[in-house]
Design an enzyme around this catalytic site. Structure first.
Site, PDB file in Angstrom:
ATOM      1  N   GLU A   1      52.805   4.009   5.359  1.00 20.79           N
ATOM      2  CA  GLU A   1      53.669   5.152   6.771  1.00 20.79           C
ATOM      3  C   GLU A   1      54.910   5.179   5.891  1.00 20.79           C
ATOM      4  O   GLU A   1      55.216   4.506   4.684  1.00 20.79           O
ATOM      5  CB  GLU A   1      53.253   4.621   8.205  1.00 20.79           C
TER       6      GLU A   1
ATOM      7  N   GLY B   1      57.190  -2.192   5.229  1.00 22.58           N
ATOM      8  CA  GLY B   1      56.261  -0.502   5.450  1.00 22.58           C
ATOM      9  C   GLY B   1      55.743  -1.522   5.857  1.00 22.58           C
ATOM     10  O   GLY B   1      55.576  -2.374   6.431  1.00 22.58           O
ATOM     11  N   TYR B   2      55.456   0.129   6.714  1.00 23.97           N
ATOM     12  CA  TYR B   2      54.220   0.178   8.381  1.00 23.97           C
ATOM     13  C   TYR B   2      52.161   0.078   7.772  1.00 23.97           C
ATOM     14  O   TYR B   2      53.042   0.925   7.428  1.00 23.97           O
ATOM     15  CB  TYR B   2      54.148  -0.368   9.425  1.00 23.97           C
ATOM     16  N   LEU B   3      51.078  -0.448   7.265  1.00 23.39           N
ATOM     17  CA  LEU B   3      50.881  -0.236   7.572  1.00 23.39           C
ATOM     18  C   LEU B   3      50.210   0.463   9.293  1.00 23.39           C
ATOM     19  O   LEU B   3      49.066   1.614   8.778  1.00 23.39           O
ATOM     20  CB  LEU B   3      49.258  -1.053   6.941  1.00 23.39           C
TER      21      LEU B   3
ATOM     22  N   ASN C   1      62.264  -2.245  14.064  1.00 28.04           N
ATOM     23  CA  ASN C   1      62.237  -1.413  12.367  1.00 28.04           C
ATOM     24  C   ASN C   1      60.381  -0.529  12.342  1.00 28.04           C
ATOM     25  O   ASN C   1      60.195   0.908  11.980  1.00 28.04           O
ATOM     26  CB  ASN C   1      61.395  -3.194  11.168  1.00 28.04           C
TER      27      ASN C   1
END
Length: 156
Positions: free
Chosen positions: A83, A29-31, A145
């Site tokens: 996110e 996942g992406y912060l 990604n």
């Protein structure tokens, strides 16, 4: 911090699976998925990582990358802060002469997408292209990604 030079391709079929010498289940996942920098949390099998990537050059082949292994429990906690839309995939590793292709087979909202990457020592380095390698998509942002987490393959 290091310089990452890679090229990205679509994959035509699943023939790569028989050539794979290793595979890992990946959840990430992406912060932060800003186009100038991304901050990613990844769990690959039983290891956690945090990675910061800078903005790509105009060709989309080169960017700065910093990565650190973190405790698996910390990675699981950080994934909760990411996110929306966590990426699920299996990463296959395939040797091709003196290079290694990393092939990602995506699941969930990105089911049906298979992308291969190869890391190089220079932007113009030659490499052998396996028969299962398809169209090059290096620098095409929708295949990043971080973009797939915002606009998944199922919506294309």
């Amino acid at each position: 911090m290091s310089l990452e030079i890679e090229r990205k391709f679509l994959v035509k079929n699943t023939d790569f699976k028989t050539a794979s010498y290793q595979k890992k289940l990946v959840k990430q996942g992406y912060l932060n998925s800003d186009k100038s920098r991304t901050v990613r949390v990844r769990i690959a099998d039983d290891k956690g990582f945090i990675t910061i990537k800078g903005k790509s050059n105009t060709a989309g082949t080169t960017r700065f990358e910093w990565e650190k292994e973190i405790n698996i429990l910390e990675a699981e906690q950080l994934l909760l802060l990411c996110e929306p839309s966590i990426i699920d995939k299996t990463r296959f590793y395939i040797k091709s002469e003196h290079h290694i292709f990393e092939v990602d087979e995506f699941y969930s909202d990105n089911q049906g997408l298979i992308v291969a990457e190869i890391e190089l020592n220079s932007e113009n380095e030659e490499f052998k292209k396996p028969s299962w390698l398809g169209k090059e998509v290096t620098g095409t942002a929708k295949y990043y990604n971080s973009s797939l987490s915002k606009n998944p393959f199922k919506n294309w």
